[in-house]
Design a protein around this motif. Structure first.
Motif, PDB file in Angstrom:
ATOM      1  N   THR A 198       6.874   8.031  74.723  1.00 15.55           N
ATOM      2  CA  THR A 198       5.427   8.144  74.984  1.00 15.55           C
ATOM      3  C   THR A 198       5.029   7.358  76.231  1.00 15.55           C
ATOM      4  O   THR A 198       4.268   7.843  77.080  1.00 15.55           O
ATOM      5  CB  THR A 198       4.635   7.629  73.778  1.00 15.55           C
ATOM      6  OG1 THR A 198       4.990   8.396  72.618  1.00 15.55           O
ATOM      7  CG2 THR A 198       3.141   7.755  74.029  1.00 15.55           C
ATOM      8  N   ALA A 199       5.536   6.127  76.349  1.00 14.16           N
ATOM      9  CA  ALA A 199       5.234   5.309  77.533  1.00 14.16           C
ATOM     10  C   ALA A 199       5.773   5.967  78.800  1.00 14.16           C
ATOM     11  O   ALA A 199       5.128   5.938  79.859  1.00 14.16           O
ATOM     12  CB  ALA A 199       5.828   3.915  77.362  1.00 14.16           C
ATOM     13  N   LEU A 200       6.939   6.591  78.695  1.00 12.77           N
ATOM     14  CA  LEU A 200       7.528   7.271  79.854  1.00 12.77           C
ATOM     15  C   LEU A 200       6.661   8.452  80.283  1.00 12.77           C
ATOM     16  O   LEU A 200       6.450   8.677  81.489  1.00 12.77           O
ATOM     17  CB  LEU A 200       8.941   7.739  79.508  1.00 12.77           C
ATOM     18  CG  LEU A 200       9.697   8.472  80.620  1.00 12.77           C
ATOM     19  CD1 LEU A 200       9.867   7.567  81.835  1.00 12.77           C
ATOM     20  CD2 LEU A 200      11.052   8.954  80.110  1.00 12.77           C
ATOM     21  N   GLU A 201       6.153   9.205  79.330  1.00 10.88           N
ATOM     22  CA  GLU A 201       5.278  10.338  79.667  1.00 10.88           C
ATOM     23  C   GLU A 201       4.002   9.870  80.359  1.00 10.88           C
ATOM     24  O   GLU A 201       3.514  10.516  81.298  1.00 10.88           O
ATOM     25  CB  GLU A 201       4.942  11.119  78.390  1.00 10.88           C
ATOM     26  CG  GLU A 201       6.130  11.864  77.809  1.00 10.88           C
ATOM     27  CD  GLU A 201       5.791  12.517  76.481  1.00 10.88           C
ATOM     28  OE1 GLU A 201       4.672  12.260  75.962  1.00 10.88           O
ATOM     29  OE2 GLU A 201       6.635  13.275  75.956  1.00 10.88           O
ATOM     30  N   GLN A 202       3.455   8.753  79.916  1.00  9.25           N
ATOM     31  CA  GLN A 202       2.252   8.221  80.560  1.00  9.25           C
ATOM     32  C   GLN A 202       2.538   7.788  81.998  1.00  9.25           C
ATOM     33  O   GLN A 202       1.736   8.028  82.904  1.00  9.25           O
ATOM     34  CB  GLN A 202       1.727   7.039  79.750  1.00  9.25           C
ATOM     35  CG  GLN A 202       1.179   7.422  78.373  1.00  9.25           C
ATOM     36  CD  GLN A 202       0.745   6.207  77.574  1.00  9.25           C
ATOM     37  OE1 GLN A 202       0.978   5.062  77.973  1.00  9.25           O
ATOM     38  NE2 GLN A 202       0.128   6.457  76.419  1.00  9.25           N
ATOM     39  N   GLU A 204       4.908   8.979  83.942  1.00  9.05           N
ATOM     40  CA  GLU A 204       5.135  10.179  84.751  1.00  9.05           C
ATOM     41  C   GLU A 204       3.821  10.868  85.106  1.00  9.05           C
ATOM     42  O   GLU A 204       3.674  11.414  86.207  1.00  9.05           O
ATOM     43  CB  GLU A 204       6.059  11.134  84.001  1.00  9.05           C
ATOM     44  CG  GLU A 204       7.496  10.634  83.919  1.00  9.05           C
ATOM     45  CD  GLU A 204       8.368  11.536  83.069  1.00  9.05           C
ATOM     46  OE1 GLU A 204       7.808  12.321  82.269  1.00  9.05           O
ATOM     47  OE2 GLU A 204       9.610  11.455  83.192  1.00  9.05           O
ATOM     48  N   ALA A 205       2.857  10.837  84.194  1.00  8.06           N
ATOM     49  CA  ALA A 205       1.538  11.416  84.484  1.00  8.06           C
ATOM     50  C   ALA A 205       0.836  10.623  85.591  1.00  8.06           C
ATOM     51  O   ALA A 205       0.224  11.205  86.500  1.00  8.06           O
ATOM     52  CB  ALA A 205       0.685  11.434  83.219  1.00  8.06           C
ATOM     53  N   ARG A 206       0.945   9.287  85.526  1.00  8.61           N
ATOM     54  CA  ARG A 206       0.355   8.448  86.577  1.00  8.61           C
ATOM     55  C   ARG A 206       1.051   8.678  87.911  1.00  8.61           C
ATOM     56  O   ARG A 206       0.406   8.683  88.971  1.00  8.61           O
ATOM     57  CB  ARG A 206       0.445   6.985  86.171  1.00  8.61           C
ATOM     58  CG  ARG A 206      -0.494   6.593  85.027  1.00  8.61           C
ATOM     59  CD  ARG A 206      -0.256   5.170  84.571  1.00  8.61           C
ATOM     60  NE  ARG A 206      -0.451   4.221  85.669  1.00  8.61           N
ATOM     61  CZ  ARG A 206      -0.172   2.915  85.557  1.00  8.61           C
ATOM     62  NH1 ARG A 206       0.308   2.434  84.412  1.00  8.61           N
ATOM     63  NH2 ARG A 206      -0.381   2.112  86.577  1.00  8.61           N
TER      64      ARG A 206
END
Length: 474
Positions: A198-202, A204-206
């Motif tokens: 989940t932290a990785l997806e956030q 990558e979105a940033r």
């Protein structure tokens, strides 16, 4: 001994006191009223200057203009505070005939008449010119930074985005490594793989958002952008970097009245001498004009353009410093003689320096290596193999400027006494060291037009007096 006593609050009188009796004959609101009464609001472009034949009647733009001129004169810029003044201030009651518009109506009037405020400011300048308050003998130009509405926290620039991108890349690599460790972990160990994912997806979105911002700014050809106010720019101010606008003024020397003003996005003043001088000349309707400005306006191209337009400028030239050795003094550019016909420089030893290249408007000349290596003066000239000398594309304009400044050294003293006074008043008296209330260049120009109108009005009253102003307006 008893104190001086006032009247009882329940005291009645046979004839009630009128507002006219409460306002002295030499009060400033009478000048504001007389000035607005002479304006052609339709020609100036005010909204609702012609009342509609149907629907609910609107407020007269003349009354609202009076309210804003009075408000900026008294350091009251907020529409809510102006609404309160309409209900408690006898001077405003007299000026508006007891009208009490709400704050939304007051704010909308300022928002919908931005261009008209600038036109009104120009009309008062022409009035001052007609009555002899403005002579146009000498005009001083200066700029100052005024803080914008937008917050610096919402400001983006390319360098900042690239630094953030590097940090995001490192953190993404770190999380990917943690996911690999989770895959290799023994069954007995408990690693929260879903939380890492989940932290990785956030992140990558940033990262995607960051790259999108960089791509958009590159396509628009801009280096900085504020998400809350796109026209505002990060500028250096005495209080540090601020999101601001660069306000330019051209001030007449006779009574320090502001002839012309503008709100720009430039972080410095190097490109402002020509446009401000030409605007002042057009406002004065003169064939020739003398202007003065500080070293921040030093620009050879601008000097040349002013001369071609019949404008005599007095600006301290700000030239690049000649390279120096740490141990000794080297020959300055002035020690080399320029031959305009041959387009060559002759060094103190008599050797010629020929044109090598053009670099961003500058002509670079160099000497032959053989001449420099055998020269007895090389130790006083350069530590390199050969000596280089640069010549500005508008070097002649710089030289003429230096001659004018040497012949008129008092111009810099005059400049300070002329142009610093209005900016001091605008910042302390009108803005109270605050920021603009309206966003974007157009809104900032509207506010500055009201502030300049109030300053010029106050200055004219101080010079002529209320009674004389009323006579001239009548």
């Amino acid at each position: 001994m008893a104190y001086i006593q006032g009247q009882a609050r329940d005291q009645t009188s046979l004839f009630p006191v009128s507002l006219e009796d409460l306002i002295p004959e030499d009060h400033l609101v009478r000048v504001i009223d007389a000035f607005v009464a002479k304006l052609d609001l339709i020609r100036l472009g005010f909204d609702k200057a012609v009342p509609k034949s149907t629907g609910r009647p609107s407020y007269d733009p003349a009354d609202q203009l009076k309210l804003y001129l009075y408000g900026y004169f008294q350091r009251i810029r907020s529409s809510r505070r102006l609404e309160a003044e309409c209900q408690r201030n006898i001077e405003v009651m007299w000026l508006l005939n007891r009208l009490k518009p709400d704050f939304k109506t007051i704010a909308d009037f300022r928002k919908d008449n931005k261009q008209a405020f600038s036109a009104t400011c120009r009309v008062f300048v022409q009035f001052c010119r007609t009555v002899g308050l403005i002579t146009g003998d000498l005009v001083a130009i200066d700029g100052s930074k005024f803080q914008a509405v937008a917050s610096s926290r919402r400001h983006l620039n390319v360098k900042q985005l690239k630094r953030q991108q590097e940090k995001l890349d490192k953190r993404i690599v770190q999380y990917l490594a943690e996911l690999d460790e989770a895959d290799k972990a023994e069954a007995g160990e408990t690693i929260d793989r879903s939380a890492i994912k989940t932290a990785l997806e956030q992140l990558e979105a940033r990262q995607l958002n960051n790259l999108t911002c960089q791509a958009l700014m590159k396509s628009m050809g801009i280096e900085q952008f504020n998400t809350g106010e796109s026209d505002a720019r990060m500028m250096r101010t005495p209080k540090g970097p601020r999101v601001a606008y660069n306000v330019q003024t051209a001030v007449d020397a006779e009574h320090c009245l502001i002839l012309h003003h503008d709100v720009t996005q430039d972080g410095n003043d190097t490109q402002q001498l020509e446009p401000m001088a030409k605007a002042a000349k057009e406002q004065l309707q003169q064939s020739e004009l003398s202007v003065t400005a500080d070293a921040g306006y030093s620009n050879g191209k601008q000097f040349q353009a002013c001369e071609e337009a019949g404008i005599t400028a007095y600006v301290s030239p700000n030239r690049a410093v000649n390279p120096r050795s740490k141990e000794k003094e080297l020959f300055e550019r002035e020690d080399f003689t320029y031959d305009a016909q041959q387009d060559q420089y002759r060094c103190p030893a008599g050797k010629l320096l020929t044109l090598k290249q053009l670099n961003k408007g500058e002509r670079i000349y160099h000497a032959a290596i053989s001449d420099c290596s055998n020269c007895p003066l090389k130790g006083q000239c350069t530590d390199a193999q050969r000596r280089y000398v640069s010549r500005h594309a508008h070097e002649e304009a710089f030289e003429r400027m230096e001659q004018r400044m040497q012949a008129n050294p008092e111009m810099m003293v005059s400049r300070r006494s002329i142009v610093e006074h209005p900016f001091g008043n605008l910042k302390q008296w009108l803005f109270g060291n605050g920021r603009f209330l309206l966003r974007q260049c157009e809104g900032a120009r509207a506010e500055m037009a009201l502030a300049v109108s109030a300053y010029n009005l106050k200055r004219a009253i101080n010079v002529l007096g209320v009674r004389r102003m009323m006579e001239l307006m009548g």
